[in-house]
Design an enzyme around this catalytic site. Sequence first.
Site, PDB file in Angstrom:
ATOM      1  N   ASN A 112     -20.022   0.492  -1.003  1.00 25.55           N
ATOM      2  CA  ASN A 112     -19.777  -0.228   0.246  1.00 25.55           C
ATOM      3  C   ASN A 112     -19.927   0.703   1.437  1.00 25.55           C
ATOM      4  OD1 ASN A 112     -17.340  -2.849  -0.209  1.00 25.55           O
ATOM      5  ND2 ASN A 112     -18.737  -2.050  -1.734  1.00 25.55           N
ATOM      6  N   THR A 164      -2.675   6.262 -10.759  1.00 27.07           N
ATOM      7  CA  THR A 164      -2.799   4.994 -10.019  1.00 27.07           C
ATOM      8  C   THR A 164      -3.756   4.022 -10.714  1.00 27.07           C
ATOM      9  OG1 THR A 164      -2.134   5.754  -7.840  1.00 27.07           O
ATOM     10  CG2 THR A 164      -3.762   3.996  -7.891  1.00 27.07           C
ATOM     11  N   TYR A 180     -26.103  16.493  -1.210  1.00 29.51           N
ATOM     12  CA  TYR A 180     -25.998  17.057  -2.559  1.00 29.51           C
ATOM     13  C   TYR A 180     -27.382  17.208  -3.212  1.00 29.51           C
ATOM     14  CZ  TYR A 180     -20.908  16.493  -3.092  1.00 29.51           C
ATOM     15  OH  TYR A 180     -19.547  16.600  -2.993  1.00 29.51           O
ATOM     16  N   ASP A 238       0.847  -1.197   0.000  1.00 27.37           N
ATOM     17  CA  ASP A 238       0.000   0.000   0.000  1.00 27.37           C
ATOM     18  C   ASP A 238       0.883   1.247   0.000  1.00 27.37           C
ATOM     19  OD1 ASP A 238      -3.238   0.503   1.041  1.00 27.37           O
ATOM     20  OD2 ASP A 238      -1.830   2.187   1.045  1.00 27.37           O
ATOM     21  N   ASP A 281     -19.322  -0.432  -9.789  1.00 25.84           N
ATOM     22  CA  ASP A 281     -20.487  -0.348 -10.686  1.00 25.84           C
ATOM     23  C   ASP A 281     -20.521   0.983 -11.438  1.00 25.84           C
ATOM     24  OD1 ASP A 281     -21.164   1.305  -8.531  1.00 25.84           O
ATOM     25  OD2 ASP A 281     -23.151   0.432  -8.218  1.00 25.84           O
ATOM     26  N   GLU A 282     -19.694   1.950 -10.989  1.00 34.21           N
ATOM     27  CA  GLU A 282     -19.756   3.289 -11.601  1.00 34.21           C
ATOM     28  C   GLU A 282     -19.268   3.281 -13.049  1.00 34.21           C
ATOM     29  OE1 GLU A 282     -18.789   6.621  -9.182  1.00 34.21           O
ATOM     30  OE2 GLU A 282     -19.074   5.511  -7.321  1.00 34.21           O
ATOM     31  N   PHE A 296      -6.817  -3.964  -4.875  1.00 33.52           N
ATOM     32  CA  PHE A 296      -7.738  -2.957  -4.326  1.00 33.52           C
ATOM     33  C   PHE A 296      -7.184  -1.545  -4.527  1.00 33.52           C
ATOM     34  CE2 PHE A 296      -8.524  -6.692  -1.624  1.00 33.52           C
ATOM     35  CZ  PHE A 296      -9.899  -6.722  -1.544  1.00 33.52           C
ATOM     36  N   ALA A 297      -5.880  -1.427  -4.768  1.00 33.24           N
ATOM     37  CA  ALA A 297      -5.232  -0.105  -4.768  1.00 33.24           C
ATOM     38  C   ALA A 297      -5.866   0.793  -5.819  1.00 33.24           C
ATOM     39  CB  ALA A 297      -3.739  -0.259  -5.041  1.00 33.24           C
ATOM     40  N   TYR A 323     -13.118   9.559 -12.016  1.00 33.29           N
ATOM     41  CA  TYR A 323     -12.917   8.324 -11.247  1.00 33.29           C
ATOM     42  C   TYR A 323     -13.420   7.108 -12.020  1.00 33.29           C
ATOM     43  CZ  TYR A 323     -14.127   4.563  -7.978  1.00 33.29           C
ATOM     44  OH  TYR A 323     -14.275   3.327  -7.388  1.00 33.29           O
ATOM     45  N   ALA A 339     -14.172   6.758 -15.141  1.00 35.72           N
ATOM     46  CA  ALA A 339     -13.484   6.550 -16.417  1.00 35.72           C
ATOM     47  C   ALA A 339     -12.135   5.870 -16.188  1.00 35.72           C
ATOM     48  CB  ALA A 339     -13.289   7.885 -17.133  1.00 35.72           C
ATOM     49  N   SER A 340     -11.444   6.259 -15.098  1.00 32.53           N
ATOM     50  CA  SER A 340     -10.142   5.642 -14.837  1.00 32.53           C
ATOM     51  C   SER A 340     -10.313   4.182 -14.405  1.00 32.53           C
ATOM     52  CB  SER A 340      -9.356   6.436 -13.786  1.00 32.53           C
ATOM     53  OG  SER A 340      -9.990   6.372 -12.523  1.00 32.53           O
ATOM     54  N   LYS A 341     -11.381   3.890 -13.658  1.00 35.86           N
ATOM     55  CA  LYS A 341     -11.635   2.495 -13.283  1.00 35.86           C
ATOM     56  C   LYS A 341     -12.049   1.683 -14.516  1.00 35.86           C
ATOM     57  CE  LYS A 341     -11.599   0.703  -9.794  1.00 35.86           C
ATOM     58  NZ  LYS A 341     -10.505   0.010  -9.056  1.00 35.86           N
TER      59      LYS A 341
HETATM   60  N1  LIG Z   1     -15.724   2.176  -1.616  1.00 36.62           N
HETATM   61  C1  LIG Z   1     -16.644   1.675  -2.433  1.00 36.62           C
HETATM   62  O1  LIG Z   1     -17.841   1.860  -2.199  1.00 36.62           O
HETATM   63  C2  LIG Z   1     -16.238   0.871  -3.626  1.00 36.62           C
HETATM   64  C3  LIG Z   1     -17.217   0.191  -4.348  1.00 36.62           C
HETATM   65  C4  LIG Z   1     -16.846  -0.601  -5.426  1.00 36.62           C
HETATM   66  C5  LIG Z   1     -15.517  -0.738  -5.761  1.00 36.62           C
HETATM   67  N2  LIG Z   1     -14.571  -0.056  -5.066  1.00 36.62           N
HETATM   68  C6  LIG Z   1     -13.159  -0.256  -5.455  1.00 36.62           C
HETATM   69  O2  LIG Z   1     -12.545  -0.988  -4.402  1.00 36.62           O
HETATM   70  C7  LIG Z   1     -11.178  -0.616  -4.276  1.00 36.62           C
HETATM   71  C8  LIG Z   1     -10.909  -0.174  -2.851  1.00 36.62           C
HETATM   72  O3  LIG Z   1     -11.769   0.923  -2.541  1.00 36.62           O
HETATM   73  P1  LIG Z   1     -11.726   1.625  -1.120  1.00 36.62           P
HETATM   74  O4  LIG Z   1     -13.045   2.279  -0.905  1.00 36.62           O
HETATM   75  O5  LIG Z   1     -11.196   0.690  -0.109  1.00 36.62           O
HETATM   76  O6  LIG Z   1     -10.644   2.768  -1.410  1.00 36.62           O
HETATM   77  P2  LIG Z   1      -9.778   3.606  -0.385  1.00 36.62           P
HETATM   78  O7  LIG Z   1      -9.562   4.913  -1.068  1.00 36.62           O
HETATM   79  O8  LIG Z   1     -10.350   3.565   0.981  1.00 36.62           O
HETATM   80  O9  LIG Z   1      -8.386   2.812  -0.310  1.00 36.62           O
HETATM   81  C9  LIG Z   1      -7.482   2.752  -1.367  1.00 36.62           C
HETATM   82  C10 LIG Z   1      -6.163   2.227  -0.816  1.00 36.62           C
HETATM   83  O10 LIG Z   1      -5.247   2.129  -1.928  1.00 36.62           O
HETATM   84  C11 LIG Z   1      -4.013   2.715  -1.546  1.00 36.62           C
HETATM   85  N3  LIG Z   1      -3.361   3.234  -2.753  1.00 36.62           N
HETATM   86  C12 LIG Z   1      -3.743   4.306  -3.501  1.00 36.62           C
HETATM   87  N4  LIG Z   1      -2.894   4.465  -4.543  1.00 36.62           N
HETATM   88  C13 LIG Z   1      -1.990   3.456  -4.454  1.00 36.62           C
HETATM   89  C14 LIG Z   1      -0.876   3.070  -5.246  1.00 36.62           C
HETATM   90  N5  LIG Z   1      -0.523   3.767  -6.340  1.00 36.62           N
HETATM   91  N6  LIG Z   1      -0.164   1.994  -4.887  1.00 36.62           N
HETATM   92  C15 LIG Z   1      -0.491   1.289  -3.771  1.00 36.62           C
HETATM   93  N7  LIG Z   1      -1.535   1.615  -2.975  1.00 36.62           N
HETATM   94  C16 LIG Z   1      -2.277   2.676  -3.329  1.00 36.62           C
HETATM   95  C17 LIG Z   1      -4.370   3.801  -0.555  1.00 36.62           C
HETATM   96  O11 LIG Z   1      -3.283   4.158   0.279  1.00 36.62           O
HETATM   97  C18 LIG Z   1      -5.522   3.148   0.214  1.00 36.62           C
HETATM   98  O12 LIG Z   1      -5.041   2.392   1.289  1.00 36.62           O
HETATM   99  C19 LIG Z   1     -10.946   0.487  -5.309  1.00 36.62           C
HETATM  100  O13 LIG Z   1     -10.372  -0.092  -6.445  1.00 36.62           O
HETATM  101  C20 LIG Z   1     -12.347   0.999  -5.616  1.00 36.62           C
HETATM  102  O14 LIG Z   1     -12.414   1.499  -6.931  1.00 36.62           O
HETATM  103  C21 LIG Z   1     -14.881   0.741  -3.997  1.00 36.62           C
END
Ligand SMILES: NC(=O)c1ccc[n+]([C@@H]2O[C@H](COP(=O)([O-])OP(=O)(O)OC[C@H]3O[C@@H](n4cnc5c(N)ncnc54)[C@H](O)[C@@H]3O)[C@@H](O)[C@H]2O)c1
Length: 352
Positions: A188, A98, A215, A31, A133-134, A79-80, A158, A160-162
Amino acid sequence: MILVTGGAGFIGGNFVIDWLAQSVEPLINLDKLTYAGNLNTLKLLEGDARHHFVHGDISDRGLLGRLLAEHRPRAVINFAAESHVDRSIHGPDDFIQTNVVGTFNLLEAVRAYWQNLPADDKAAFRLLHVSTDEVYGTLAADDAPFAEIHAYAPNSPYSASKAASDHLVRAWHHTYGLPVLTTNCSNNYGPYHFPEKLIPLVILNALAGKPLPIYGDGQQIRDWLYVKDHCSAIRRVLEAGQLGETYNVGGWNEKANLEVVHTICALLDELQPRADGLSYAEQITFVQDRLGHDRRYAIDARKLERELGWKPTETFETGVRKTVEWYLGNSGWIANVTSGAYRDWVQQQYGV
Ligand SMILES: NC(=O)c1ccc[n+]([C@@H]2O[C@H](COP(=O)([O-])OP(=O)(O)OC[C@H]3O[C@@H](n4cnc5c(N)ncnc54)[C@H](O)[C@@H]3O)[C@@H](O)[C@H]2O)c1
């Protein structure tokens, strides 16, 4: 062992904690510790030799190559990411770096490692990419929920990048045969959620006597999934998912944002009433809508249920009660996360 990226964030942190509670298999947790990465989330793993934390960036292909060669994981779970839509509107650069370039570097490092594995290890290896899902864009009120065949139509930097990262993952499977799996999950909520996102922000602002910013008209609809259910879905897909497939993950809990906020206020009224006897709902404040705000997301999670037997265990009502109780019982974690930098961000974003 497995390698997890982004395991100090909200979902990754919950995943790491749950994994080590349910399995003897060790994991490496890579991380970058951006503002969203919080080692306090992993405090209860201190002294657990199965948790090997590495501070580093998924864009660092050299570091990834060394970690893969040294630890020889059987799976990588990505997850990053930069994950906050509002931040992506203010500053998209980190999201491209990222989510797109980082995922590309991860794919290349993993491909180089995987290609040279002995035949059995190569066949068993998996890369699971966690997405959202976005990527599907927005739905009208009476549209069917997003199924896996829905066309991608991302609307924010966001999403678009995902979406771009999902396409790279898909292409690395079709072109190079890399054994990948992708999950696209809805919103989540749950423990260890950084308080820039709606549910923790509302809980913490309510308790602090601050405005609860909503919003626009608050009628944006999202599907909500308790984070522990997302983690169990990821474990199930890792275990039994078909290579190259995507699986939508959702909670069958479509709610308007305003309804979510009223539900939280009612729970707080019950569990920790305001000193003046009024409802926390008095603190609701409508603010200008987000640019390009998607109106509705909804997930059709039937493929995951039909093919892999996964179903969420929490309803929104049970999950959100657990979440509010968790925030009420974890003031230490909250005090750590609500740093000055975080408060500045909320002030800049919401003007409250
Ligand atoms: N939160 C949601 O509701 C949700 C829903 C669906 C999918 N997601 C996806 O799940 C994943 C995790 O989401 P989250 O809510 O836990 O995000 P978050 O922002 O809480 O955590 C992201 C983590 O990634 C780390 N990180 C960021 N850039 C990095 C890099 N370049 N290298 C290594 N680590 C890096 C950060 O330090 C952080 O710990 C993401 O890919 C997100 O797109 C999130």
